[in-house]
Design an enzyme around this catalytic site. Structure first.
Site, PDB file in Angstrom:
ATOM      1  N   ASN A 214      -0.227  46.511  65.275  1.00  0.00           N
ATOM      2  CA  ASN A 214       0.553  47.961  65.988  1.00  0.00           C
ATOM      3  C   ASN A 214       2.306  48.480  65.679  1.00  0.00           C
ATOM      4  O   ASN A 214       2.731  47.598  64.583  1.00  0.00           O
ATOM      5  CB  ASN A 214       0.750  47.691  67.492  1.00  0.00           C
ATOM      6  CG  ASN A 214       1.882  46.358  67.647  1.00  0.00           C
ATOM      7  OD1 ASN A 214       2.874  46.145  67.585  1.00  0.00           O
ATOM      8  ND2 ASN A 214       0.784  45.295  68.804  1.00  0.00           N
ATOM      9  N   HIS A 215       2.343  49.202  65.908  1.00  0.00           N
ATOM     10  CA  HIS A 215       3.837  49.645  65.221  1.00  0.00           C
ATOM     11  C   HIS A 215       5.116  48.954  65.075  1.00  0.00           C
ATOM     12  O   HIS A 215       5.878  49.175  65.163  1.00  0.00           O
ATOM     13  CB  HIS A 215       4.160  51.426  65.342  1.00  0.00           C
ATOM     14  CG  HIS A 215       3.545  51.776  65.404  1.00  0.00           C
ATOM     15  ND1 HIS A 215       2.032  52.052  64.161  1.00  0.00           N
ATOM     16  CD2 HIS A 215       2.276  52.920  65.647  1.00  0.00           C
ATOM     17  CE1 HIS A 215       2.098  52.888  62.957  1.00  0.00           C
ATOM     18  NE2 HIS A 215       1.362  53.627  64.540  1.00  0.00           N
TER      19      HIS A 215
END
Ligand code: CTP
Length: 404
Positions: A214-215
């Protein structure tokens, strides 16, 4: 919150190293944060940077010798007594040797010998000079005299060689100064306490070259770790993959990749910590099967079967004995309701809500906007702030809860 640097008197001694140009950035930051700064230089340092630029930034005259051209005598004893802290940066091999051996042939070293305040020294030199046994011996001697050393860093040197010898970056030197001021005049409830902090994303492997991630950048968790360390806590930072490095050398950083690895490391320490703050963005699912070899493409559709990862925070909530437990919630809808649900389900003391609907908040950003819900039904709503300030807000509440 008032800066720890407000009204602090910082005396900076600049010697003849190319790293002298970096001192401008440090002075500008210290002044911005409310410190009073005075600068003195060795005569040779003026070949690298000018007294004019340093006096403009520090808003004070720069002293380079015992006498000014108009015949005024500069009182090194008075200047040393004025300072709350003396920082010598960059400190060349030559000045280092003088400091270690009590030589007093210029204004800067005479002031050092008169100083009663703590002294910090940030050496800067070529790698072979830094590694020389005489330099090592001088550094040890200066440390034994009670001086604090801001160690040189690895990197490209003015000679073109690469190795250890570069002066620490201005922000690292600032962190050392901050540390000193925090421990000298601020009593924190966190002093001596053990904190466990998770940060960053987790990577769930698909095959040897691919993962589900994920970011999350880890910035929020790292900011909390830095602030807690500044307040005197013993910090264990368990982080998923991120490009960040802790600035405070006292932070114990443990790198992990997957949620499973994070869980294992968390439970290696959970029992012994006073506070746990779980800011990592942990993947909820992981591939059921991890291929041994890189998966090759073919013409068919490709499906990955996912199984649930353990909920680390929920397990911590179930096994909680004495720890203060703080969770994060990142929501895109029904924010408050979802955050309060997690607070209760995971048996937390409080939960920090980030909403992706707030511009300036969330992954990769340097700012964040949070709301905190406590198990005692309190709600704290904060405005958009830098992640460092958000870390301060979170830890202020942790301190309040520890005191209660
Ligand atoms: N968390 C955790 N282990 C997981 C998932 C989340 O420890 N497997 C922790 C996070 O570090 C965070 C909190 O639980 O402190 C909430 O994470 P979040 O992703 O917002 O919530 P989830 O419980 O995963 O619920 P959902 O994804 O459905 O919103």
């Amino acid at each position: 919150m008032k800066s720890i640097f407000a009204k602090k008197k910082v005396l900076i001694g600049v010697t003849a190293g190319i790293a002298a140009y970096k001192i401008h950035f440090l002075i500008r930051n210290l002044i911005k944060k409310g410190a009073e700064v005075k600068v003195m230089m060795t005569p040779d340092a003026q070949n690298f940077v000018t007294p004019l630029s340093l006096s403009t930034l520090s808003k004070n005259p720069v002293i380079t010798d015992f006498y000014s051209q108009d015949g005024t005598w500069h009182n090194h004893v008075e200047l040393a007594l004025w300072a709350d802290v003396l920082l010598i940066a960059p400190c060349t091999t030559n000045t280092l040797a003088k400091l270690a051996n009590g030589l007093s042939d210029n204004f800067l070293v005479a002031t050092y010998l008169s100083a009663k305040c703590p002294v910090m020294i940030a050496p800067a030199m070529d790698l072979d000079m830094y590694a020389h046994p005489s330099t090592e011996a001088n550094l040890t001697k200066l440390q034994n005299y009670g001086n604090r050393i801001v160690p040189a860093e690895e990197g490209e040197l003015a000679s073109g060689l690469v190795g250890k010898g570069r002066m620490a970056e201005p922000e690292t030197i600032e962190a050392y100064l901050e540390d000193y001021f925090y421990t000298s005049d601020y009593h924190s409830e966190l002093k001596g306490k053990k904190l466990l902090i998770t940060a960053g994303p987790t990577y769930e492997p698909i095959d040897p070259v691919r993962f589900i991630g994920n970011h999350s950048s880890g910035k929020m968790g790292f900011a909390i770790a830095e602030e807690a360390s500044r307040r005197g806590a013993e910090v264990i930072l368990i982080s998923g993959p991120t490009a960040l490095q802790p600035i405070h050398s006292k932070i114990k950083r443990i790198s992990v990749k997957s949620a499973k690895e994070m869980m294992e490391e968390v439970f290696n320490y959970y029992e012994e910590v006073d506070v746990a703050i779980m800011s990592a963005a942990v993947a909820d699912y992981t591939p059921k099967v991890v291929a041994d070899q890189k998966i090759k493409k073919n013409d068919a559709e490709f499906t990955i079967e996912l199984i649930k990862n353990p909920d680390i925070l929920k397990t911590m909530g179930e096994q909680k004995t004495h720890q203060l437990l703080v969770g994060f919630a990142l929501e895109t809808q029904n924010e408050e309701e979802n955050a309060k649900g997690k607070l209760q389900r995971k048996n937390l003391d409080f939960i920090v809500l980030n909403s992706l609907q707030d511009s300036g908040a969330g992954f990769q950003k340097d700012t964040n906007k949070i709301k905190i819900f406590t198990k005692d039904q309190e709600v704290f709503d904060f405005g958009l702030k830098s992640k460092n300030e958000v870390a301060q807000d979170i830890l202020n509440l942790v301190e309040e809860k520890l005191k209660a």
